[in-house]
Scaffold this motif. Structure first.
Motif, PDB file in Angstrom:
ATOM      1  N   LEU A 263     -35.463  70.410  93.959  1.00 23.46           N
ATOM      2  CA  LEU A 263     -34.561  69.336  94.335  1.00 23.46           C
ATOM      3  C   LEU A 263     -34.167  68.628  93.051  1.00 23.46           C
ATOM      4  CD1 LEU A 263     -33.158  67.422  96.358  1.00 23.46           C
ATOM      5  CD2 LEU A 263     -35.278  66.087  96.363  1.00 23.46           C
TER       6      LEU A 263
ATOM      7  N   VAL B 254     -32.068  65.364  91.724  1.00 22.01           N
ATOM      8  CA  VAL B 254     -31.505  64.096  92.180  1.00 22.01           C
ATOM      9  C   VAL B 254     -30.880  63.380  90.990  1.00 22.01           C
ATOM     10  CG1 VAL B 254     -31.977  61.898  93.330  1.00 22.01           C
ATOM     11  CG2 VAL B 254     -33.359  63.919  93.894  1.00 22.01           C
TER      12      VAL B 254
ATOM     13  N   VAL C 229     -36.455  57.323  92.408  1.00 16.98           N
ATOM     14  CA  VAL C 229     -36.300  58.239  93.536  1.00 16.98           C
ATOM     15  C   VAL C 229     -37.525  58.139  94.436  1.00 16.98           C
ATOM     16  CG1 VAL C 229     -36.013  60.661  94.203  1.00 16.98           C
ATOM     17  CG2 VAL C 229     -34.954  59.809  92.103  1.00 16.98           C
TER      18      VAL C 229
ATOM     19  N   ILE D 186     -39.121  60.187  97.682  1.00 21.96           N
ATOM     20  CA  ILE D 186     -39.042  61.397  98.489  1.00 21.96           C
ATOM     21  C   ILE D 186     -40.091  61.282  99.582  1.00 21.96           C
ATOM     22  CG2 ILE D 186     -39.283  63.913  98.516  1.00 21.96           C
ATOM     23  CD1 ILE D 186     -38.431  63.880  95.548  1.00 21.96           C
ATOM     24  N   ASP D 187     -39.639  61.360 100.819  1.00 23.64           N
ATOM     25  CA  ASP D 187     -40.535  61.202 101.975  1.00 23.64           C
ATOM     26  C   ASP D 187     -41.334  59.903 101.876  1.00 23.64           C
ATOM     27  OD1 ASP D 187     -39.581  63.653 102.950  1.00 23.64           O
ATOM     28  OD2 ASP D 187     -41.108  64.766 101.854  1.00 23.64           O
TER      29      ASP D 187
ATOM     30  N   LEU E 203     -40.456  71.140  95.573  1.00 23.04           N
ATOM     31  CA  LEU E 203     -40.909  70.641  96.870  1.00 23.04           C
ATOM     32  C   LEU E 203     -41.173  71.801  97.813  1.00 23.04           C
ATOM     33  CD1 LEU E 203     -38.255  67.839  97.475  1.00 23.04           C
ATOM     34  CD2 LEU E 203     -40.636  67.510  96.829  1.00 23.04           C
TER      35      LEU E 203
ATOM     36  N   HIS F 115     -36.516  67.015 103.687  1.00 23.13           N
ATOM     37  CA  HIS F 115     -37.157  65.903 102.986  1.00 23.13           C
ATOM     38  C   HIS F 115     -36.199  64.718 103.018  1.00 23.13           C
ATOM     39  CE1 HIS F 115     -40.507  68.258 101.355  1.00 23.13           C
ATOM     40  NE2 HIS F 115     -39.629  69.230 101.260  1.00 23.13           N
TER      41      HIS F 115
ATOM     42  N   VAL G 259     -34.738  61.558 101.192  1.00 26.11           N
ATOM     43  CA  VAL G 259     -34.590  61.128  99.801  1.00 26.11           C
ATOM     44  C   VAL G 259     -33.751  59.849  99.770  1.00 26.11           C
ATOM     45  CG1 VAL G 259     -33.766  61.796  97.506  1.00 26.11           C
ATOM     46  CG2 VAL G 259     -34.629  63.550  99.075  1.00 26.11           C
TER      47      VAL G 259
END
Length: 85
Positions: free
Chosen positions: A20, A22, A30, A32-33, A46, A51, A53
């Motif tokens: 991933l 970003v 960031v 994530i989850d 990942l 997920h 984000v």
């Protein structure tokens, strides 16, 4: 620990993974989850699957992006770009 490619795995150990990437303008933190994953630009490995984000922008506004669902596929790079609403 870091994987041989230098990326921190955030997926399930032993499961299929993808990347991933970003980016955001302005830059930001960031999540994530729901967990902090680093600053943009960010590339993380990942577990395959969906997920959530989002980015907390680093400018003085303190704004956060709306969360986005990103699908990670095996051996592919999922890319997502964020900017303030």
């Amino acid at each position: 620990g870091a994987t041989p490619d230098g990326l921190r795995p955030l997926g399930t150990p032993g499961g299929a993974t993808g990347l991933l990437r970003v980016t955001a303008l302005p830059v930001g933190e960031v999540l994530i989850d729901g967990r902090p994953a680093g600053e943009t630009p960010l590339e993380v490995r990942l577990g395959v699957g969906p997920h959530t984000v989002r980015v907390r922008f680093s400018d003085s506004s303190g704004r956060s992006s709306a969360p986005r669902m990103v699908q990670v596929h095996p051996s592919e790079v999922a890319r997502v770009f964020f900017e303030p609403p």
